[in-house]
Design an enzyme around this catalytic site. Structure first.
Site, mmCIF file in Angstrom:
data_model
loop_
_atom_site.group_PDB
_atom_site.id
_atom_site.type_symbol
_atom_site.label_atom_id
_atom_site.label_comp_id
_atom_site.label_asym_id
_atom_site.label_seq_id
_atom_site.Cartn_x
_atom_site.Cartn_y
_atom_site.Cartn_z
ATOM 1 N N HIS A 1 -10.757 -4.523 2.096
ATOM 2 C CA HIS A 1 -10.682 -4.181 3.526
ATOM 3 C C HIS A 1 -11.572 -2.989 3.893
ATOM 4 C CE1 HIS A 1 -8.120 -1.279 1.605
ATOM 5 N NE2 HIS A 1 -8.090 -0.560 2.715
ATOM 6 N N ASP A 2 -12.039 -2.255 2.898
ATOM 7 C CA ASP A 2 -12.882 -1.081 3.139
ATOM 8 C C ASP A 2 -14.356 -1.357 2.862
ATOM 9 O OD1 ASP A 2 -11.127 0.822 4.087
ATOM 10 O OD2 ASP A 2 -10.575 1.556 2.098
ATOM 11 N N GLU B 1 -6.541 3.572 -6.146
ATOM 12 C CA GLU B 1 -7.860 3.714 -5.531
ATOM 13 C C GLU B 1 -8.373 5.082 -5.970
ATOM 14 O OE1 GLU B 1 -10.002 3.545 -1.151
ATOM 15 O OE2 GLU B 1 -8.129 4.656 -1.376
ATOM 16 N N ASP C 1 -3.302 4.520 -2.330
ATOM 17 C CA ASP C 1 -4.441 4.866 -1.491
ATOM 18 C C ASP C 1 -4.888 6.313 -1.696
ATOM 19 O OD1 ASP C 1 -6.121 4.282 1.030
ATOM 20 O OD2 ASP C 1 -5.000 6.068 1.627
ATOM 21 N N ASP D 1 0.850 -1.177 0.000
ATOM 22 C CA ASP D 1 0.000 0.000 0.000
ATOM 23 C C ASP D 1 0.893 1.236 0.000
ATOM 24 O OD1 ASP D 1 -2.708 1.140 0.261
ATOM 25 O OD2 ASP D 1 -3.151 -0.755 1.255
#
Length: 561
Positions: A328-329, A256, A199, A98
């Site tokens: 994960h979100d 993202e 991210d 990430d």
């Protein structure tokens, strides 16, 4: 399309904190990941994305980084990370990390120096602004609720944070800061990293005037994404980033990206795009409520089908997207996208097939391959996620009862995806010998890797077959590069599409309805490649007609004619 090394790969996201704990402290670690590389290899995984493992106070689960060059001791050591890189390479697997560079932690050395001298060099690494008439510089609301502006102690200034107040935004207009970030990125790539998942990257471009926006809530604030929607120029920053880092290493990058403007897709993932790929969130956007999770609508099948179909048709003109069911979100896809009657192994296999065989890079999230589902949450105290707790209070403030607010959070909480990986039927699902940092889903005795590993009809073994089909020498060209063509769109319960090249035509068709459906085939069948039912013999066409049972998915190879 110029062929790249990552085009025919399958990726797997690991949330390290919840994957496997080997030292009994209740937190997953690098040693646990290393021990499961063969499990992932057998599944068919090529690329492993690790959610943040950098040093962090963990206010936002590691997305608040206090040292970009250090591994959090909760996860292990840099030596263990190097071992992970080495062991992955032996198995022809790639590691990506990430990259969180819109913001850092308020404990980062840069921010601490900025606080110590609010008029000095490091203050310009962030957005320090004077208030207006005794108020913050603007009425922006952060993604996690409350003002985006936090007072700088002992001054009349505020600093900007679009996420938690412990996550100050970095000032991308400062060339010195960019240089420091690029240096760090290249350090990791030199180490042998294959790339990054990037991210919240669209947020790096700000309107430096920080204007007020029309309030969209009773707090008098406006969502900070409104500024992101309206400001121009992020592409120049992203190109600068690519040129100084990723491009030099042929790195795989997955962005993202929300708030993309009309017509920008090619700039992001075209032949010379900012990134290799971006995630397709089109289906996930269907769960967005006007005011929060509490008024989020359930996912309608036809809208879900349309969202995926439209996205596939749009993107195939310029590049490849990264396809996900969950991450994960997001809550677990089985609980979110399937009706109650389909939330079982058969329906789980159906949903997986539709996603993995789409055009684009499939990303499997840990536990998806065994059909993990949302947990049952009994009180708000069971949650750890900062966003969930904010959404609970938003619902209560809107007049919902405790039970109603909990139900909304149970449906959409990020913690649903963060409950520990379910390895076996032993205590804590085999995740830890200690006390897990987040509760284990109660259904782990029914849904776990060990039980499914030896069951030929399990979700896990189906995923293995599904990924093997996608990557098989006979079909990997059509699944990596073949055209996406939707079909049977006039039905009320069927999601179906062709993957097609000049020489091959594959039909993927699934019945999300409760009743059986009959379809007339447009091309003769050569063979059935995959089915989620024990026997697909009944599904062989009779007079060019196939019948799909409820929750049945079939993958046919057809004559090209």
């Amino acid at each position: 399309m110029i062929k790249k090394w990552w085009h025919d790969k399958v990726a797997y996201q690991i949330y390290p904190k919840s994957f496997l704990d080997t030292n009994g402290d209740g937190i997953g670690d690098l040693r646990g990941i290393i021990s499961k590389l063969d499990y992932l290899k057998k599944l068919g995984i090529d690329i492993i994305w690790l959610s943040p493992i950098y040093k962090s106070p963990f206010v936002d689960q590691g997305y608040d980084i206090s040292d970009y060059y250090a591994i959090a001791e909760e996860f292990g050591t840099m030596e263990e990370f190097d071992e992970l890189l080495s062991e992955a390479k032996k198995r022809d697997m790639y590691i990506i990390m990430d990259l969180v560079i819109n913001h850092c932690s308020d404990q980062h050395e840069w921010f601490q120096k900025a606080l110590a001298d609010p008029d000095g060099e490091y203050a310009d690494y962030f957005y320090f602004r004077k208030g207006r008439n005794g108020n913050p510089p603007s009425n922006l609301r952060s993604y996690f609720g409350g003002s985006c502006w936090e007072p700088v102690p002992g001054t009349d200034k505020y600093y900007l944070h679009m996420f938690a107040k412990e996550q100050p935004d970095l000032n991308w207009e400062n060339p010195l800061l960019r240089e420091k970030l690029y240096e760090m990125i290249n350090w990791w790539l030199e180490k042998g990293l294959a790339g990054f998942r990037i991210d919240a990257i669209i947020n790096i471009k700000k309107d430096l005037d920080f204007p007020d926006f029309k309030p969209d809530g009773p707090d008098g604030l406006a969502g900070c994404w409104k500024m992101v929607d309206e400001v121009d120029g992020v592409g120049e920053l992203l190109e600068d980033l690519k040129k100084h880092t990723f491009q030099k290493y042929e790195a795989f990058t997955v962005g993202e990206v929300f708030n993309m403007k009309e017509g920008e897709l090619d700039a992001f993932i075209g032949e010379n795009g900012h990134f290799s790929t971006i995630f397709d969130f089109s289906a996930h956007m269907l769960s967005e409520g006007e005011h929060g999770w509490y008024d989020a609508p359930p996912v309608d099948f036809k809208e879900w089908r349309k969202a995926i179909t439209d996205s596939q048709l749009k993107v195939q003109n310029c590049g490849l997207e990264a396809n996900i069911i969950e991450n994960h979100d997001e809550p677990r896809g089985v609980s979110r996208f399937l009706p109650d009657y389909a939330q079982n192994p058969t329906g789980t296999k159906m949903l997986g097939t539709i996603s993995v065989l789409l055009r684009g890079i499939p990303f499997i999230y840990q536990g998806q391959e065994i059909g993990m589902q949302n947990a049952v949450w009994n009180t708000v105290d069971e949650y750890n996620d900062i966003n969930t707790i904010d959404q609970y209070h938003t619902a209560r403030d809107a007049g919902l009862t405790d039970k109603e607010a909990l139900e909304a959070c149970s449906r959409l909480s990020r913690d649903n995806a963060r409950t520990p990986m379910q390895w076996n039927t032993r205590e804590n699902a085999g995740f830890t010998t200690g006390t897990p940092w987040l509760k284990v889903n109660d259904n782990y005795t029914e849904i776990n890797v060990e039980t499914q590993d030896t069951d030929p009809d399990s979700v896990l073994n189906y995923y293995r077959k599904l990924i093997a089909l996608r990557k098989s020498p006979a079909y990997k060209e059509v699944f990596a590069y073949g055209e996406f063509l939707p079909v049977y769109q006039n039905t009320s319960s069927v999601m179906a599409y062709y993957r097609k090249t000049e020489n091959q035509r594959i039909l993927i068709t699934a019945n999300f309805g409760k009743e059986a459906v009959s379809l007339t085939l447009e091309y003769p069948v050569k063979q059935i490649l995959l089915s989620n039912m024990a026997s697909a013999e009944h599904s062989l066409p009779s007079n060019d007609i196939i019948t799909l049972n409820s929750c049945e998915v079939l993958v046919f190879e057809l004559e090209t004619l």
